[in-house]
Design a protein around this motif. Structure first.
Motif, short mmCIF file in Angstrom:
data_model
loop_
_atom_site.label_atom_id
_atom_site.label_comp_id
_atom_site.label_asym_id
_atom_site.label_seq_id
_atom_site.Cartn_x
_atom_site.Cartn_y
_atom_site.Cartn_z
N UNK A 77 0.84 -1.20 0.00
CA UNK A 77 0.00 0.00 0.00
C UNK A 77 0.88 1.25 0.00
N UNK A 78 1.91 1.25 0.84
CA UNK A 78 2.82 2.39 0.93
C UNK A 78 3.76 2.45 -0.26
N UNK A 95 4.54 11.82 1.09
CA UNK A 95 5.65 12.70 1.45
C UNK A 95 6.95 11.89 1.48
N UNK A 96 8.01 12.48 1.01
CA UNK A 96 9.30 11.79 0.98
C UNK A 96 9.72 11.41 2.40
N UNK A 97 10.11 10.17 2.57
CA UNK A 97 10.56 9.70 3.87
C UNK A 97 9.50 8.95 4.66
N UNK A 98 8.23 9.01 4.22
CA UNK A 98 7.16 8.28 4.91
C UNK A 98 7.25 6.80 4.52
N UNK A 99 7.19 5.92 5.51
CA UNK A 99 7.30 4.48 5.24
C UNK A 99 6.22 3.72 6.01
N UNK A 100 6.14 2.43 5.73
CA UNK A 100 5.13 1.59 6.37
C UNK A 100 5.31 1.55 7.88
N UNK A 101 6.54 1.71 8.37
CA UNK A 101 6.75 1.63 9.82
C UNK A 101 6.20 2.84 10.56
#
Length: 215
Positions: free
Chosen positions: A138-139, A149-155
């Motif tokens: 999904x991410x 946004x740059x840097x956003x992750x599943x964690x």
């Protein structure tokens, strides 16, 4: 041909035991949803209209009940993720995932506390790995589409839902208050002309450790 009396009694006992177990699980689901994991076996028995001895005859401990309910809840969450993945628009899919999951947690204290870790209960490493594996596409898709946004992750999902948990606890007078703060969070997740995030997200290993160690 008539059934022997002993066999008839045995079948009746098995049927009654199954009905009691189902009744107790439903009562536990409702009690934990309202009171959270601090609810006791006595609370469950009272809600089910039975003696606490009946609970102990069906379940060895509160943990056994919670783990049974948790497995069913996890299946529901994973199904919600799959539903979101079927949405063509990557950003709408992300929003749908957060809105559906947050709505379920806001209505079910036990579900929220179990996923985040509370009162000695929480996801084990297998469940943490499964969450990452299922939610990652999904991410990944949203990142590739340039809508995250740059840097956003599943964690980031762990800390985000932990923050929302604080809102759920303040929402007795306004049960939908979490929607306001989720909207603010989602706005911060969306791509745009924004400064770089000040620190990186947890890596997957640290995320799993944090999730399974939460209490």
């Amino acid at each position: 041909m008539l059934m022997p009396i002993d066999e008839h009694l045995a079948r009746t006992k098995r049927r009654d035991a199954a009905l009691n177990s189902e009744r107790l699980m439903q009562a536990a689901r409702e009690v934990f949803a309202r009171q959270g994991l601090s609810a006791t076996l006595e609370d469950i028995a009272q809600h089910a209209g039975v003696g606490v001895g009946t609970v102990y005859r069906n379940f060895a401990s509160k943990r056994e009940i919670i783990e049974t309910l948790y497995d069913a809840a996890l299946d529901s969450v994973l199904a919600d993720v799959q539903t979101a993945l079927e949405i063509q628009d990557p950003w709408v899919a992300i929003v749908t995932f957060f809105e559906v999951t947050a709505s379920n947690q806001a209505q079910d204290r036990g579900l929220c506390e179990t996923f985040l870790g509370h009162d000695g209960f929480g996801p084990d490493e297998r469940i943490a790995e499964e969450l990452v594996a299922v939610v990652s596409p999904l991410f990944d898709r949203a990142s590739e589409a340039g809508v995250l946004r740059e840097g956003v992750t599943v964690t980031d999902i762990g800390p985000i839902f932990a923050m929302l948990d604080g809102v759920y606890r303040m929402s007795d007078a306004r049960p939908d208050l979490w929607r306001r703060y989720l909207a603010l969070i989602l706005d911060g997740l969306r791509a745009g002309d924004r400064p770089a995030l000040p620190v990186p997200a947890l890596d997957v290993a640290a995320f799993k450790t944090a999730l399974t160690a939460a209490d």
